[in-house]
Write a protein that holds these residues in place. Structure first.
Motif, short mmCIF file in Angstrom:
data_model
loop_
_atom_site.label_atom_id
_atom_site.label_comp_id
_atom_site.label_asym_id
_atom_site.label_seq_id
_atom_site.Cartn_x
_atom_site.Cartn_y
_atom_site.Cartn_z
N MET A 1 -6.25 -12.96 -17.67
CA MET A 1 -6.11 -12.92 -16.22
C MET A 1 -7.49 -12.93 -15.58
N GLU A 2 -7.54 -13.50 -14.42
CA GLU A 2 -8.79 -13.51 -13.67
C GLU A 2 -9.07 -12.10 -13.15
N LEU A 3 -10.32 -11.75 -12.98
CA LEU A 3 -10.70 -10.42 -12.51
C LEU A 3 -10.10 -10.08 -11.16
N TRP A 4 -10.02 -11.05 -10.24
CA TRP A 4 -9.50 -10.77 -8.89
C TRP A 4 -8.02 -10.41 -8.91
N GLN A 5 -7.31 -10.75 -10.00
CA GLN A 5 -5.88 -10.47 -10.07
C GLN A 5 -5.57 -9.02 -10.46
N TRP A 6 -6.54 -8.33 -11.07
CA TRP A 6 -6.26 -6.97 -11.50
C TRP A 6 -7.33 -5.95 -11.13
N ALA A 7 -8.50 -6.37 -10.71
CA ALA A 7 -9.57 -5.43 -10.38
C ALA A 7 -9.83 -5.45 -8.87
N GLN A 8 -9.68 -4.31 -8.24
CA GLN A 8 -9.82 -4.25 -6.79
C GLN A 8 -11.24 -4.60 -6.34
N CYS A 9 -12.23 -4.30 -7.15
CA CYS A 9 -13.60 -4.60 -6.74
C CYS A 9 -13.89 -6.10 -6.71
N PHE A 10 -13.03 -6.93 -7.30
CA PHE A 10 -13.22 -8.38 -7.29
C PHE A 10 -12.18 -9.12 -6.45
N ASP A 11 -11.36 -8.41 -5.66
CA ASP A 11 -10.26 -9.06 -4.95
C ASP A 11 -10.67 -9.72 -3.64
N GLU A 12 -11.92 -9.59 -3.24
CA GLU A 12 -12.46 -10.20 -2.02
C GLU A 12 -11.66 -9.83 -0.78
N GLY A 13 -11.06 -8.64 -0.77
CA GLY A 13 -10.38 -8.14 0.41
C GLY A 13 -8.94 -8.56 0.56
N TYR A 14 -8.37 -9.26 -0.42
CA TYR A 14 -7.00 -9.74 -0.29
C TYR A 14 -5.96 -8.61 -0.33
N ARG A 15 -6.27 -7.52 -1.02
CA ARG A 15 -5.32 -6.42 -1.12
C ARG A 15 -5.54 -5.36 -0.06
N TYR A 16 -6.58 -5.46 0.68
CA TYR A 16 -6.90 -4.51 1.75
C TYR A 16 -6.93 -3.07 1.25
N GLY A 17 -7.41 -2.86 0.03
CA GLY A 17 -7.54 -1.51 -0.52
C GLY A 17 -6.28 -0.97 -1.15
N HIS A 18 -5.19 -1.73 -1.16
CA HIS A 18 -3.94 -1.26 -1.74
C HIS A 18 -3.77 -1.82 -3.15
N MET A 19 -3.47 -0.95 -4.09
CA MET A 19 -3.29 -1.38 -5.48
C MET A 19 -1.93 -0.99 -6.04
N THR A 20 -0.97 -0.63 -5.22
CA THR A 20 0.33 -0.21 -5.73
C THR A 20 1.27 -1.39 -5.88
N THR A 21 2.26 -1.21 -6.74
CA THR A 21 3.31 -2.18 -6.92
C THR A 21 4.65 -1.44 -6.81
N ASN A 22 5.73 -2.17 -6.82
CA ASN A 22 7.04 -1.53 -6.76
C ASN A 22 7.26 -0.60 -7.95
N LEU A 23 6.76 -0.98 -9.12
CA LEU A 23 6.91 -0.14 -10.30
C LEU A 23 6.18 1.19 -10.11
N VAL A 24 4.99 1.13 -9.55
CA VAL A 24 4.24 2.35 -9.29
C VAL A 24 4.99 3.25 -8.31
N GLU A 25 5.53 2.65 -7.27
CA GLU A 25 6.29 3.44 -6.29
C GLU A 25 7.52 4.07 -6.94
N ALA A 26 8.17 3.37 -7.84
CA ALA A 26 9.34 3.93 -8.53
C ALA A 26 8.94 5.11 -9.40
N VAL A 27 7.83 4.98 -10.13
CA VAL A 27 7.36 6.08 -10.97
C VAL A 27 6.95 7.26 -10.09
N ASN A 28 6.28 6.99 -8.99
CA ASN A 28 5.89 8.07 -8.08
C ASN A 28 7.09 8.83 -7.55
N SER A 29 8.16 8.13 -7.23
CA SER A 29 9.34 8.81 -6.70
C SER A 29 9.98 9.70 -7.76
#
Length: 95
Positions: A1-29
């Protein structure tokens, strides 16, 4: 995988600081009730919860596979519901 797809420091602002997914939210609940516990108790509680949940879910899935179901029960119910709703819709063709 490319670095921008999994590392927030290389995402060039596309995620706006958010790194959660639906799976993470399910585990958190699931773990929300344990947030006040010490970390060792969280690990133990998570282990025992998964140790009881996985065999139960595995047995349920095995029964569905034995019955030759293509989709799990929840998805089948949603598909039936959507099919019934779709039959009630009227579609008009406009040129």
């Amino acid at each position: 995988m490319e670095l921008w797809q999994w590392a927030q420091c290389f995402d060039e602002g596309y995620r706006y600081g958010h790194m959660t997914t639906n799976l993470v939210e399910a585990v958190n609940s699931v773990l929300m009730r344990m947030c006040h516990l010490p970390i060792s108790a969280v690990f133990s509680a998570t282990f025992y919860r998964l140790a009881t949940l996985m065999p139960k879910m595995g047995l349920k899935q095995a029964k569905q596979l034995e019955a030759r179901h293509m989709y799990v029960e929840k998805i089948r119910d949603a598909m039936k519901d959507n099919t019934q709703r779709a039959r009630l819709m009227n579609v008009e063709l406009y040129s």
